[in-house]
Design an enzyme around this catalytic site. Structure first.
Site, mmCIF file in Angstrom:
data_model
loop_
_atom_site.group_PDB
_atom_site.id
_atom_site.type_symbol
_atom_site.label_atom_id
_atom_site.label_comp_id
_atom_site.label_asym_id
_atom_site.label_seq_id
_atom_site.Cartn_x
_atom_site.Cartn_y
_atom_site.Cartn_z
ATOM 1 C CE1 TYR A 117 -3.987 1.988 0.304
ATOM 2 C CE2 TYR A 117 -3.297 2.667 2.501
ATOM 3 C CZ TYR A 117 -4.169 2.776 1.430
ATOM 4 O OH TYR A 117 -5.222 3.657 1.486
ATOM 5 N NE ARG A 122 -1.607 5.381 0.927
ATOM 6 C CZ ARG A 122 -0.809 5.212 1.988
ATOM 7 N NH1 ARG A 122 0.119 4.266 1.967
ATOM 8 N NH2 ARG A 122 -0.934 5.975 3.045
ATOM 9 C CG ASP A 123 -7.402 7.352 0.178
ATOM 10 O OD1 ASP A 123 -8.319 6.750 -0.402
ATOM 11 O OD2 ASP A 123 -7.519 7.835 1.326
ATOM 12 C CB SER A 129 -5.436 6.454 3.231
ATOM 13 O OG SER A 129 -5.854 5.936 4.462
ATOM 14 C CG ASP A 168 -9.803 1.594 -1.191
ATOM 15 O OD1 ASP A 168 -10.310 0.453 -1.122
ATOM 16 O OD2 ASP A 168 -9.884 2.438 -0.284
ATOM 17 C CG ASP A 350 -11.277 3.434 8.880
ATOM 18 O OD1 ASP A 350 -10.515 2.516 8.542
ATOM 19 O OD2 ASP A 350 -12.366 3.230 9.458
HETATM 20 C C1 BGC Z 1 -3.847 3.914 6.545
HETATM 21 C C2 BGC Z 1 -2.539 3.173 6.681
HETATM 22 C C3 BGC Z 1 -2.686 2.076 7.721
HETATM 23 C C4 BGC Z 1 -3.873 1.192 7.389
HETATM 24 C C5 BGC Z 1 -4.118 0.147 8.437
HETATM 25 C C6 BGC Z 1 -4.961 2.957 6.249
HETATM 26 O O1 BGC Z 1 -6.174 3.634 6.262
HETATM 27 O O2 BGC Z 1 -3.735 4.870 5.544
HETATM 28 O O3 BGC Z 1 -1.541 4.060 7.066
HETATM 29 O O4 BGC Z 1 -1.524 1.308 7.792
HETATM 30 O O5 BGC Z 1 -5.037 1.965 7.252
HETATM 31 O O6 BGC Z 1 -4.578 0.695 9.613
#
Ligand code: BGC
Length: 395
Positions: A117, A122-123, A129, A168, A350
């Site tokens: 990830y 990203r996101d 995120s 995603d 989140d």
């Molecule tokens: C975050 C990550 C995190 C993951 C697990 C994601 O929403 O952006 O940084 O490692 O959640 O909690």
């Protein structure tokens, strides 16, 4: 007591050989991995053979949480969460540093789950995120992120790994391509996901490409384009043998087989026949098959114990009232569903509810979102306690 000489000698030998009390008190250290190289057969459900490893990072978070419980009567139940298998998120280049320590205690019968990830941009359809790599930093993604992970996985051929590839990302390209941010991220996502799939295609690795959830690519108009987008990545990666299919409901809230589904009375429900994840993986799975991609699934059940909490199906941030869901198992009752797994570590946020933060996303301020909540990925003790109290089945 009179002992013969031979009995005396045997007694002395036994005393000498007996472990000292300190040795006895030390916990038995399990050897990491198997005694020989692991080969995962992606034409079978490997979860029938391997158990998702309760990784040491989540274990530590949970153990710390047990010490800070606001309600000490929860202690026994809370401690049990540390033994639940869950995925470890490699969400930054720096966090690749978690990988080697995490594989130190993986016994041969377990599989270490990892989330890949860190795509550039990203996101793209949300803010909570947004990652460290900017749009355009694809060569950094390849050389400093994917290549580094590849070399560690190669150096540990005796350990089994399950990978969720870039939650995603491709779903966003299917439904959010009108957003400038997603338009800008698109080529990096496609290139990056294909590169990850191609290079992480190792014998000790099984891969699942993320496919959102039923409330996302399950809409009639999205099933086919969604499957085609994923299949395109699979083809550009050279059809990697170790890709088994898709991950769904990652960090999500959908029920596995609730019927009628949670949102089935909404006026637009007629446009989405995938009202639960079981139906979704079946219909999306058909579309994947048509598009020429492997279509087995793992489904995140980490936080879907309680339903009926979201105002809108798309509400994704720290849903208030949620509870831990079914524990990881290969016993899904569905041939297409390899396993229920915990991908999102329950208790990690989140996204922040602080509206002045750079990564504040309005979804984290909605009335059905838990507040206050810290930055994505950081621990929220109160949220963890809520998940525990509301767990179905209970702990
Ligand atoms: C975050 C990550 C995190 C993951 C697990 C994601 O929403 O952006 O940084 O490692 O959640 O909690």
């Amino acid at each position: 007591m009179k002992l013969s000489q031979s009995a005396l000698l045997a007694f002395a030998a036994a005393v000498l050989a007996a472990p000292s009390p300190t040795t006895l008190e030390q916990p038995a250290k399990r050897a990491a991995g198997c005694s020989s190289a692991v080969t995962l057969d992606a034409s079978t459900n490997i979860w029938k053979k391997y158990t998702l490893h309760p990784n040491s990072f989540y274990r530590k978070e949970v153990e710390d949480a047990v010490k800070q419980l606001s309600d000490s009567s929860l202690a026994d139940a809370a401690a049990k969460v540390a033994d639940v298998g869950s995925f470890l998120w490699l969400d930054t280049i720096e966090n690749i540093g978690k990988l080697e320590p995490a594989l130190e205690d993986v016994p041969c019968e377990n599989i270490l789950g990892l989330v890949i990830y860190d795509l550039p941009g990203r996101d793209c359809a949300a803010k909570a995120s947004n990652g460290e790599l900017k749009v355009g930093e694809i060569s950094k993604y390849k050389t400093q992120y994917i290549d580094k992970i590849v070399s560690i996985l190669k150096a540990h051929p005796n350990t089994a790994f399950a990978l969720v590839i870039e939650p995603d990302s491709l779903p966003n390209l299917v439904t959010n391509s009108d957003l400038t941010t997603c338009k800008n991220s698109a080529s990096g996502y496609r290139d990056g996901v294909a590169y990850a799939l191609k290079n992480l295609n190792l014998p000790n690795v099984i891969m699942y490409m993320d496919a959102g959830h039923g409330g996302w690519l399950g809409w009639d108009a999205n099933l086919k384009p969604g499957a085609q987008e994923l299949a395109k990545a699979y083809t550009s990666a050279g059809k990697p043998k170790q890709l088994r299919g898709i991950s769904t409901n990652v960090a999500g809230w959908n029920a596995w087989d609730l019927s009628p589904g949670e949102f089935s009375t909404k006026s637009d429900a007629k446009y989405n026949s995938c009202q639960n994840e079981k139906t979704y993986i079946t219909k999306f799975g058909d579309a994947l098959k048509t598009a020429g991609m492997p279509n087995h699934a793992i489904v995140d059940t980490g936080r879907n114990g309680v339903t009926g909490l979201r105002a809108e199906w798309g509400d994704w941030c720290n849903v208030n009232g949620a509870g831990f869901g079914v524990r990881p198992t290969a016993d899904t009752g569905s041939d297409l569903a390899d396993a229920f797994v915990w991908v999102k570590p329950g208790g990690e946020s989140d996204g922040t509810s602080d509206s002045s933060a750079t990564r504040y996303d309005s979804f984290c301020g909605k009335s059905d979102a838990y507040k206050p909540s810290p930055e994505a990925g950081t621990w929220n003790q109160a949220y963890f306690e809520m998940l525990l109290k509301n767990a179905v089945p209970s702990f």
